[in-house]
Design an enzyme around this catalytic site. Sequence first.
Site, short mmCIF file in Angstrom:
data_model
loop_
_atom_site.label_atom_id
_atom_site.label_comp_id
_atom_site.label_asym_id
_atom_site.label_seq_id
_atom_site.Cartn_x
_atom_site.Cartn_y
_atom_site.Cartn_z
N GLY A 1 -5.77 -2.99 -13.76
CA GLY A 1 -5.36 -4.34 -14.10
C GLY A 1 -3.85 -4.49 -14.07
O GLY A 1 -3.16 -3.91 -13.24
N GLY A 2 -3.34 -5.24 -15.03
CA GLY A 2 -1.90 -5.48 -15.09
C GLY A 2 -1.08 -4.22 -15.31
O GLY A 2 0.11 -4.16 -14.97
N GLY B 1 15.26 -0.19 20.66
CA GLY B 1 15.62 -0.68 19.34
C GLY B 1 15.50 0.38 18.27
O GLY B 1 16.22 0.34 17.26
N ALA B 2 14.60 1.34 18.46
CA ALA B 2 14.44 2.41 17.47
C ALA B 2 15.70 3.24 17.35
O ALA B 2 16.03 3.75 16.27
CB ALA B 2 13.25 3.29 17.84
#
Length: 549
Positions: free
Chosen positions: A208-209, A443-444
Amino acid sequence: MLICNLHKGYCEKFANILIDASTDGYCTCIRPEITSGDSMKDILTELEARRADARLGGGQKRIDAQHGRGKLTARERIDLLLDEGSFEEFDMFVSHRCTDFGMENQKPAGDGVVTGWGTINGRQVYVFSQDFTVLGGSVSATHAAKICKIMDKAVENGAPVIGINDSGGARIQEGVDSLAGYGEVFQRNIMASGVVPQISVIMGPCAGGAVYSPAMTDFIFMVKDSSYMFVTGPDVVKTVTNEQVTAEELGGASTHTKKSSVADAAFDNDVEALAEVRRLVDFLPLNNREKPPVRPFFDEPDRIESSLDTLVPDNPNMPYDMKELIVKMADEGDFYELQEEFAKNIITGFIRLEGRTVGVVANQPMVLAGVLDIDSARKAARFVRFCDCFDIPILTLIDVPGFLPGTTQEYGGVIKHGAKLLFAYGEATVPKVTVITRKAYGGAYVVMASKHLQADFNYAWPTAEIAVMGAKGATEIIHRADLGDAEKTAQHTADYEDRFANPFVAAERGFIDEVIQPRSTRKRVSRAFASLRNKKTPMPWKKHDNIPL
């Protein structure tokens, strides 16, 4: 003379001893007989009895049940984590204030969490350890307040926070007060982020939280087969989606180390996990105003590793293990790897050079040829940002053929995820040293701590190939008209390789500072970082950046 301060509640804590009905509520410690040796002995005996009761947590039966599940108790975990005899506890006698649903009849001392501070190898840390034997370790308002107190102290005093999580979640009997307590803890996680290291150790349920506090910390460790994390449990999943899944499949250690990347590592048992936390803390500074620790080292900074000269195979399509380079560079071969089981095409972790911590990011040619993809970019970007937060120098080892193509990657947002790594390197002001061992394409090449992202030293091995793409792909584009002629295509490919499949074009432009011998990598990198120890990089004022999340 025992001094009493009724208004501060001292007598209320020891009402059975100090308050006499005949005194109309005044503390009897002002009466001469209470100052006698016997009465003082009674008081101290009562104190020790209360301490013993608090240390027992939920009682021996529940402690035995905890051990039966292969888990240690909250206090046993703290004893293993911290240096012997160093733990100083806060709020041992705190109890909850809930009076609904019969809770006024269950008020265990400590309220399900043990908090305080101690040392790891002589260096201060703050710690909280949830006690599953007390009301399932559930979080009440006072339980949360105890955690908040030590987190505040950690920030004030500049020391790491280590949270040992073993809790059934919010205490339902307290309703919104419990949720408010979680919110207070979350806010402190946020305020402490980048100020002091935060480490979470999941040693039981975390649902949960409750999962969001660990998620905001810097490192998460889990224990195999006894810990799990999920926002909604198997029963809710079945009700809403009709999926049949076990707690282990949904949020166990294997899931979070291999698939989700929520956890950094998983270990076989509590003892091993806590030993690894101690080892990790040794690499980290206490806070963002301190340099990383310097440890004694027994390795020559200029050590030559001749075997590295043959690490990269002659065949450019053959893989090799980048971890061999990392281990042979590190002091005493000590490498602390993080997220080893996730996105194995990139490696992250810590080594030491000349006794000083260095963060390592390295492509792994053994997996997907070391290509960058969504998962590897996210993994590396978070690690780079952590290092920059805490002034840890970054070493980048490159053998990357580019970004992984395909619809799965594009639909998954590889553009933004790749930009996270680009952004992380570009904004990092710590010393950055880069070594290109083989491929650095497209781009790498730019993304992986290139000179264009203000890396300080960029070295390349003679085997490095720095280009827009591989020779075959480039030839097919540049000489498209000759694709039908195998002889011409082969010649064009060879010409491209001769011109670009080497580090010297980049070196001519100044994008590579030096082409170095592989055997001397440790020496050159160590000297580079030594020269950068006083680096200062002014940055334009901003409230904060807007990293592409």
